[in-house]
Motif scaffolding. Structure first.
Motif, PDB file in Angstrom:
ATOM      1  N   GLY A 232       0.794  -1.217   0.000  1.00 51.51           N
ATOM      2  CA  GLY A 232       0.000   0.000   0.000  1.00 51.51           C
ATOM      3  C   GLY A 232       0.829   1.272   0.000  1.00 51.51           C
ATOM      4  O   GLY A 232       0.269   2.367   0.119  1.00 51.51           O
ATOM      5  N   TYR A 233       2.168   1.149  -0.084  1.00 54.07           N
ATOM      6  CA  TYR A 233       3.041   2.315  -0.084  1.00 54.07           C
ATOM      7  C   TYR A 233       3.727   2.455  -1.447  1.00 54.07           C
ATOM      8  O   TYR A 233       3.921   1.475  -2.178  1.00 54.07           O
ATOM      9  CB  TYR A 233       4.117   2.178   1.014  1.00 54.07           C
ATOM     10  N   ARG A 234       4.115   3.656  -1.753  1.00 51.14           N
ATOM     11  CA  ARG A 234       4.819   3.915  -3.014  1.00 51.14           C
ATOM     12  C   ARG A 234       6.033   4.786  -2.709  1.00 51.14           C
ATOM     13  O   ARG A 234       5.927   5.799  -2.008  1.00 51.14           O
ATOM     14  CB  ARG A 234       3.914   4.633  -4.020  1.00 51.14           C
ATOM     15  N   ASP A 235       7.159   4.346  -3.265  1.00 50.30           N
ATOM     16  CA  ASP A 235       8.391   5.119  -3.169  1.00 50.30           C
ATOM     17  C   ASP A 235       8.519   5.943  -4.433  1.00 50.30           C
ATOM     18  O   ASP A 235       8.665   5.392  -5.533  1.00 50.30           O
ATOM     19  CB  ASP A 235       9.592   4.184  -3.001  1.00 50.30           C
ATOM     20  N   ASN A 236       8.435   7.242  -4.328  1.00 49.42           N
ATOM     21  CA  ASN A 236       8.453   8.121  -5.507  1.00 49.42           C
ATOM     22  C   ASN A 236       9.778   8.063  -6.263  1.00 49.42           C
ATOM     23  O   ASN A 236       9.861   8.540  -7.401  1.00 49.42           O
ATOM     24  CB  ASN A 236       8.181   9.563  -5.078  1.00 49.42           C
ATOM     25  N   ASN A 237      10.796   7.491  -5.663  1.00 48.81           N
ATOM     26  CA  ASN A 237      12.079   7.373  -6.335  1.00 48.81           C
ATOM     27  C   ASN A 237      12.234   6.056  -7.088  1.00 48.81           C
ATOM     28  O   ASN A 237      13.230   5.852  -7.781  1.00 48.81           O
ATOM     29  CB  ASN A 237      13.230   7.484  -5.317  1.00 48.81           C
TER      30      ASN A 237
ATOM     31  N   TYR B 269       9.928  13.167   4.600  1.00 47.45           N
ATOM     32  CA  TYR B 269      10.439  13.752   3.351  1.00 47.45           C
ATOM     33  C   TYR B 269       9.444  13.614   2.194  1.00 47.45           C
ATOM     34  O   TYR B 269       9.640  14.182   1.133  1.00 47.45           O
ATOM     35  CB  TYR B 269      11.762  13.082   2.961  1.00 47.45           C
ATOM     36  N   GLY B 270       8.393  12.829   2.367  1.00 48.58           N
ATOM     37  CA  GLY B 270       7.389  12.674   1.321  1.00 48.58           C
ATOM     38  C   GLY B 270       7.789  11.771   0.189  1.00 48.58           C
ATOM     39  O   GLY B 270       7.056  11.677  -0.800  1.00 48.58           O
ATOM     40  N   ASP B 271       8.955  11.122   0.270  1.00 51.35           N
ATOM     41  CA  ASP B 271       9.374  10.246  -0.825  1.00 51.35           C
ATOM     42  C   ASP B 271       8.654   8.907  -0.782  1.00 51.35           C
ATOM     43  O   ASP B 271       8.435   8.278  -1.807  1.00 51.35           O
ATOM     44  CB  ASP B 271      10.894  10.044  -0.801  1.00 51.35           C
ATOM     45  N   ILE B 272       8.281   8.434   0.424  1.00 52.70           N
ATOM     46  CA  ILE B 272       7.483   7.217   0.552  1.00 52.70           C
ATOM     47  C   ILE B 272       6.143   7.615   1.156  1.00 52.70           C
ATOM     48  O   ILE B 272       6.084   8.209   2.224  1.00 52.70           O
ATOM     49  CB  ILE B 272       8.193   6.180   1.439  1.00 52.70           C
ATOM     50  N   THR B 273       5.068   7.278   0.458  1.00 44.95           N
ATOM     51  CA  THR B 273       3.737   7.702   0.907  1.00 44.95           C
ATOM     52  C   THR B 273       2.757   6.557   0.804  1.00 44.95           C
ATOM     53  O   THR B 273       2.885   5.676  -0.057  1.00 44.95           O
ATOM     54  CB  THR B 273       3.214   8.867   0.043  1.00 44.95           C
ATOM     55  N   PRO B 274       1.753   6.531   1.722  1.00 48.11           N
ATOM     56  CA  PRO B 274       0.683   5.541   1.596  1.00 48.11           C
ATOM     57  C   PRO B 274      -0.273   5.936   0.453  1.00 48.11           C
ATOM     58  O   PRO B 274      -0.701   7.084   0.378  1.00 48.11           O
ATOM     59  CB  PRO B 274      -0.004   5.591   2.966  1.00 48.11           C
ATOM     60  N   VAL B 275      -0.584   4.985  -0.400  1.00 47.76           N
ATOM     61  CA  VAL B 275      -1.454   5.285  -1.540  1.00 47.76           C
ATOM     62  C   VAL B 275      -2.777   4.531  -1.473  1.00 47.76           C
ATOM     63  O   VAL B 275      -3.782   4.986  -2.035  1.00 47.76           O
ATOM     64  CB  VAL B 275      -0.729   4.961  -2.866  1.00 47.76           C
ATOM     65  N   GLU B 276      -2.818   3.397  -0.808  1.00 44.27           N
ATOM     66  CA  GLU B 276      -4.055   2.634  -0.678  1.00 44.27           C
ATOM     67  C   GLU B 276      -4.897   3.198   0.471  1.00 44.27           C
ATOM     68  O   GLU B 276      -4.360   3.748   1.438  1.00 44.27           O
ATOM     69  CB  GLU B 276      -3.739   1.158  -0.425  1.00 44.27           C
TER      70      GLU B 276
END
Length: 363
Positions: free
Chosen positions: A52-57, A82-89
């Motif tokens: 359920g998480y996404r790493d923007n990098n 830092y906002g680079d890893i965020t929950p998306v689900e």
């Protein structure tokens, strides 16, 4: 809390009041374990729900790994973010809102609470010491809390002196722990230094008992106490008889020679085991016989010491001590005090015995 600088406490003295004490290392270790436990729990939650998480990098389809979970947990709990890893689900965001956020708050409270507890402990200690100093007046100071010091305290307490009115002065170590275990306040430091004795309130003390394990230290402590308080009643112990006179010249009102006393008791016990038993009985509190001092009853005025129900062994008149057979005290007079041998079940220092059927009404 015991000071961390022994040189400072030896020079200046440090008041330590008795309280439930746990090692600072125990408290610190406990808080560190709780902190790591919160981090580990957060890492586990993120790792289990890593989909359920996404790493923007990383590429969009790439799931976060264990290192990412640790990284995300630490920056989240520290509120860095830092906002680079965020929950998306949706369910992952709910978990963040209702599980990870409370864990973040708990982690911060733990960190801040450690600092606040230290400040609160120091403030509480300062308040207790200040209140204790205001109450210290006409108290008893015990210099040295070895075997003799503990026995002296037991005798005082058993005869009605409250533990709150007794202060121990000792250099520290096991003696401090023993005194705390007995519910006594302690001033840690060298008793030959006036600053240490002043922290123990020697200037307002009524009595001072000096019983360290060195005669030279006892002499210096006696000199210092007498200089600070000319009116205090000082009782000091010496190991060697030849130092007794020096101790009296230093200002001690009474000097007890421990080696002579023990040696005499050993000799008496060897010559007469029964006499040794009686002497040991007299020196043991709470059983058999006790040696005590009491006031003279009005009905006893004019009588001979030998005629009283109590076994009188000495009479105190005008601050002088006379043996019961001395012609000076053939007849007892008003104001006399009696040194008697009586059953241990009675209060040794009671102003009136009240257990022998004496007539107590004034003539």
């Amino acid at each position: 809390m015991v000071p961390s600088d022994p040189d400072h406490e030896s020079s200046h003295g440090y008041v330590v009041l008795p309280e439930a004490f746990r090692s600072p290392w125990w408290s610190l270790s406990r808080r560190l374990l709780l902190g790591f436990g919160i981090i580990a729990l957060t890492v586990l939650i993120v790792w289990v729900d890593r989909g359920g998480y996404r790493d923007n990098n990383d590429p969009p389809a790439h799931a976060i790994n264990l290192v990412d979970s640790i990284y995300y947990s630490t920056v989240t709990l520290s509120t860095t973010g830092y906002g680079d890893i965020t929950p998306v689900e949706e369910h992952t965001r709910l978990v963040n809102a209702f599980v990870i956020t409370p864990l973040r708050v708990a982690f911060l409270v733990l960190l801040i609470g450690t600092t606040l507890e230290v400040l609160a402990t120091q403030g509480r200690r300062m308040f207790r010491v200040s209140r204790w100093r205001r109450k210290m007046n006409d108290h008893v100071v015990i210099v040295g809390y070895g075997t003799k010091g503990r026995s002296a305290v037991d005798t005082l307490v058993n005869n009605g002196i409250s533990r709150e009115s007794i202060v121990v002065v000792d250099k520290g170590g096991a003696a401090v722990s023993d005194a705390h275990g007995d519910g006594l306040a302690v001033v840690t430091g060298d008793a030959t230094r006036s600053g240490v004795l002043q922290r123990a309130g020697v200037e307002e003390a009524n009595q001072v008992i000096i019983t360290t394990d060195r005669d030279d230290s006892n002499v210096l402590a006696t000199l210092t106490v007498r200089n600070l308080n000319p009116d205090a009643w000082i009782v000091a112990s010496v190991r060697e008889h030849e130092n007794a006179q020096l101790m009296k010249q230093s200002g001690a009102n009474s000097v007890i020679t421990s080696s002579d006393a023990v040696g005499r008791l050993l000799g008496l016990s060897t010559l007469s085991p029964t006499l040794g038993t009686v002497m040991e009985d007299l020196l043991t509190y709470g059983t058999g016989l006790e040696v005590a001092e009491r006031d003279l009853l009005v009905s006893e005025v004019g009588q001979q010491p030998q005629s009283l129900p109590d076994q009188v062994i000495a009479v105190v008149r005008d601050e002088n001590v006379y043996r019961y057979f001395d012609p000076v005290v053939t007849q007892l007079a008003r104001g006399d005090r009696l040194i008697v041998v009586r059953p241990a079940k009675e209060l040794p220092w009671a102003p009136r015995p009240g257990t022998h059927g004496e007539e107590t009404e004034e003539e």
